[in-house]
Design an enzyme around this catalytic site. Structure first.
Site, short mmCIF file in Angstrom:
data_model
loop_
_atom_site.label_atom_id
_atom_site.label_comp_id
_atom_site.label_asym_id
_atom_site.label_seq_id
_atom_site.Cartn_x
_atom_site.Cartn_y
_atom_site.Cartn_z
N SER A 173 71.95 42.79 56.19
CA SER A 173 73.28 42.51 56.73
C SER A 173 73.71 43.57 57.75
O SER A 173 73.09 43.77 58.77
CB SER A 173 74.27 42.39 55.58
OG SER A 173 75.53 41.95 56.01
N ASP A 220 77.85 40.51 62.39
CA ASP A 220 77.01 41.56 61.81
C ASP A 220 75.55 41.11 61.87
O ASP A 220 75.23 40.07 62.45
CB ASP A 220 77.45 41.90 60.38
CG ASP A 220 77.16 40.79 59.39
OD1 ASP A 220 77.02 39.62 59.82
OD2 ASP A 220 77.08 41.07 58.18
N ASP A 242 73.30 39.78 59.98
CA ASP A 242 72.83 38.47 59.53
C ASP A 242 73.85 37.37 59.79
O ASP A 242 73.66 36.23 59.37
CB ASP A 242 72.43 38.50 58.06
CG ASP A 242 73.60 38.70 57.12
OD1 ASP A 242 74.63 39.24 57.56
OD2 ASP A 242 73.49 38.32 55.94
N ASP A 249 76.75 36.60 58.64
CA ASP A 249 77.53 35.93 57.58
C ASP A 249 79.00 36.36 57.65
O ASP A 249 79.80 35.94 56.82
CB ASP A 249 76.94 36.19 56.20
CG ASP A 249 77.02 37.64 55.76
OD1 ASP A 249 77.31 38.52 56.60
OD2 ASP A 249 76.76 37.91 54.57
#
Length: 469
Positions: free
Chosen positions: A125, A264, A266, A268
Site C-alpha cells: 500500500s 496511494d 495500491d 485503495d
C-alpha cells in the site's frame, strides 16, 4: 510482520501480512502462506476436510478446481513474491488468473465478477518500496474476518501432510480483465461526461493505478494531467502520492487545475487537493459524499460509518446534516464489516479509504475520486467550497516506537491527563499500528497550539512509560 492490538504476535496485521521483502516476507513464507490459504479458502472445491470457514466455490471453469485471482503493485519484490504465491496456489490445486499490476480494489471487484473462490493482492500500500505484503479477499471480494485469517495462520504453522496425488492448478494471464473493472467504474457515474469541464491532476504514486486512474478520469470527461506515473519498481510512494502531497499541490497550481487527486501505492484510497492547493482528507471527502447521498435519498439509515480517527469537525458537520455517525476500530475492514452487517452504504477513514457499498466491497481510490469529482461538478461548486462543509479541527499525529504489549496503566493515565487538558472539546487517541512496531498518538483540538502542546507532552510521557518497562 503484521501486528494487531489484540494479538501482538499475530502474523496478520490490520491489512494482511506485511514486512521487509526478502527479510520478513520471504519467498518461502509467501508460498507456504498461499498454500495454507488455498486449504482454507478453497476447501469446498478442493474437498479438504479441514477448515473452510472462509467460503467455498469459485471453481475454475469446468475443471472442478477452485479459482483464485492475483494482482500486485509495481514493487520490484512483487515479481518474486507473485511467483512464490502462484507456485503455492497451483501446487495446492488452485487455478490462478494473473491480473498483473492492478489496484487492490480491482482485485476485490474481479474476485466477485469472475466468481473466484478468493483473491490475492501483493502490495504494501502506502509503505516504502522495500516493504511488501500479501492480503486475501474471500468469495465476493470481501476482506477476511480475523477468524478466517487466524485459520489460515494456524494451517501455516501446522501444515497437514501433502496428499499422495494432487491435481495441480493451471495459471493464465488475464490482464485483459482490467478493462472490465474500468467499465464498472465508469458505469457508477450519472453519465458518460460526468467530469466534463474539469481540469484534474492525478498523482498515481508510481503505483498500481498509474495507467488505469488517468484513463478512468479521461473517459469520464476530465482533462487530465498526470504525475507519479513512471514506476520503476523502486520509486513507489517516494515523494508522491497520498502520503506526500507537495508534488501534487505544485502541479495543480502550475496547470491551473480545478482539483488534484493523490492515490496511494495500491490505489485503495485517495486524497484530494483543491484549486488553491489546499488538501482534503478522507473526512472531508466523506462529508461531500454523505450529504450528496442523503439528498438523493440513497444514504441508508442516514448513517455513515467511520473509525475512531475521524476528525471532531466531521462529527459536527454530520450532526448539522442530520446524519448519524457510527465509529469502529481503525482499519477499513472494520468499517466494511459494520456496513455489511447493518446494510449501510457509505463509510471510510480519514486516510482516504472510502467504501461505497453500492459499487464496491472495499476502499477504492479511483472510484472515490470519480464520485467526488462528479458530486462537485453536478452541484456546480468548487472543491474548495465543498470542503468548507466540514469545520476541520486541527489535528496532530506523533509516532512513538513501541508495540501493543507495552500499552499499560501508565499510558492510560497519560491519556486521561491529556483529555483533561482539552476540557472535553477535542479528542485523544493512542493505538498500536497495525502495520509496523509503532504507537500512534493523535490529538485534536479547536486550537492548533493547544493540540501541539498536548500531543508533545503526551508523547514524552508515553516514551517514559515504555522505557520503564
Amino acid at each position: 510482520m503484521g501486528e494487531s492490538g489484540d494479538k501482538p504476535d499475530r502474523l496478520f496485521g490490520t491489512d494482511g501480512v506485511r514486512g521487509v521483502a526478502g527479510c520478513d516476507l520471504t519467498a518461502r513464507l509467501a508460498m507456504d502462506l498461499s498454500t495454507a490459504a488455498a486449504a482454507v479458502l478453497g476447501a469446498g472445491v478442493l474437498g479438504n476436510s479441514g477448515g473452510g470457514s472462509g467460503g467455498s466455490g469459485g471453481s475454475g471453469g469446468r475443471t472442478g478446481r477452485p479459482l483464485a485471482v492475483i494482482g500486485r503493485d509495481p514493487r520490484a519484490s512483487g515479481e518474486f513474491l507473485e511467483a512464490a504465491v502462484i507456485a503455492g496456489l497451483a501446487g495446492a490445486g488452485v487455478d490462478v488468473l494473473r491480473l498483473g499490476v492492478i489496484p487492490t480494489p480491482a482485485v476485490a471487484y474481479l474476485t466477485g465478477a469472475l466468481d473466484a473462490a478468493f483473491g490475492v493482492v501483493i502490495s504494501a500500500s502506502h509503505n516504502p518500496a522495500r516493504d511488501n505484503g500479501i492480503k486475501f479477499f474471500g468469495r465476493g471480494g470481501i476482506k477476511l474476518p480475523d477468524a478466517v485469517e487466524d485459520e489460515i495462520e494456524a494451517r501455516l504453522r501446522t501444515p497437514e501432510p501433502a496428499a499422495a496425488t494432487v491435481e495441480f492448478g493451471r495459471v493464465r494471464d488475464a490482464t485483459v480483465e482490467q478493462e472490465r473493472y474500468l467499465d464498472h467504474l465508469l458505469a457508477t457515474l450519472p453519465g458518460p461526461s460526468a467530469l466534463a469541464g474539469l481540469r484534474v491532476v492525478a498523482d498515481c504514486a508510481h503505483g498500481a493505478a498509474y495507467q488505469l486512474a488517468p484513463e478512468a478520469l479521461r473517459r469520464a470527461g476530465a482533462e487530465v494531467f498526470t504525475i507519479g506515473a513512471e514506476p520503476d519498481g523502486l520509486n513507489i510512494n517516494a515523494g508522491c502520492g497520498s502520503t506526500s502531497l507537495g508534488a501534487l499541490v505544485a502541479a495543480v497550481l502550475e496547470h491551473g487545475a480545478d482539483a488534484g487527486i493523490a492515490y496511494d501505492g495500491d490505489a485503495d484510497r485517495c486524497l484530494a487537493v483543491d484549486a488553491d492547493g489546499q488538501p482534503l482528507d478522507g473526512d472531508q471527502i466523506l462529508t461531500v459524499l454523505a450529504t450528496g447521498l442523503k439528498e438523493a435519498g440513497r444514504l441508508t439509515g442516514d448513517t455513515v460509518v467511520v473509525t475512531v480517527m475521524s476528525n471532531q469537525g466531521f462529527h459536527v458537520a454530520m450532526r448539522e446534516a442530520g446524519i448519524v455517525v457510527i465509529e469502529t476500530p481503525v482499519g477499513d475492514k472494520h468499517v466494511s464489516a459494520v456496513m455489511r452487517e447493518r446494510g449501510y452504504v457509505l463509510g471510510g477513514e480519514q486516510s482516504g479509504h472510502i467504501i461505497m457499498a453500492e459499487h464496491a466491497t472495499t476502499g477504492d481510490g479511483v472510484l472515490t475520486s470519480l464520485q467526488l469529482l462528479s458530486a462537485v461538478n453536478q452541484r456546480g461548486v468548487s472543491l474548495a467550497a465543498a470542503a468548507k462543509m466540514m469545520p476541520k479541527y486541527p489535528q496532530v499525529l506523533v509516532n512513538v516506537p513501541g508495540s501493543a504489549s507495552q500499552l499499560g496503566p501508565e499510558v492510560a493515565a497519560a491519556v486521561a491527563r491529556a483529555r483533561k487538558q482539552l476540557g472535553g472539546n477535542g479528542r485523544v487517541l493512542v493505538r498500536p499500528s497495525g502495520t509496523e512496531p509503532t504507537i500512534r498518538l493523535m490529538v485534536q483540538a479547536e486550537d492548533a497550539g493547544l493540540a501541539e502542546r498536548v500531543v508533545s507532552q503526551l508523547a514524552d510521557e508515553v516514551r517514559l512509560a515504555l522505557a520503564g518497562q
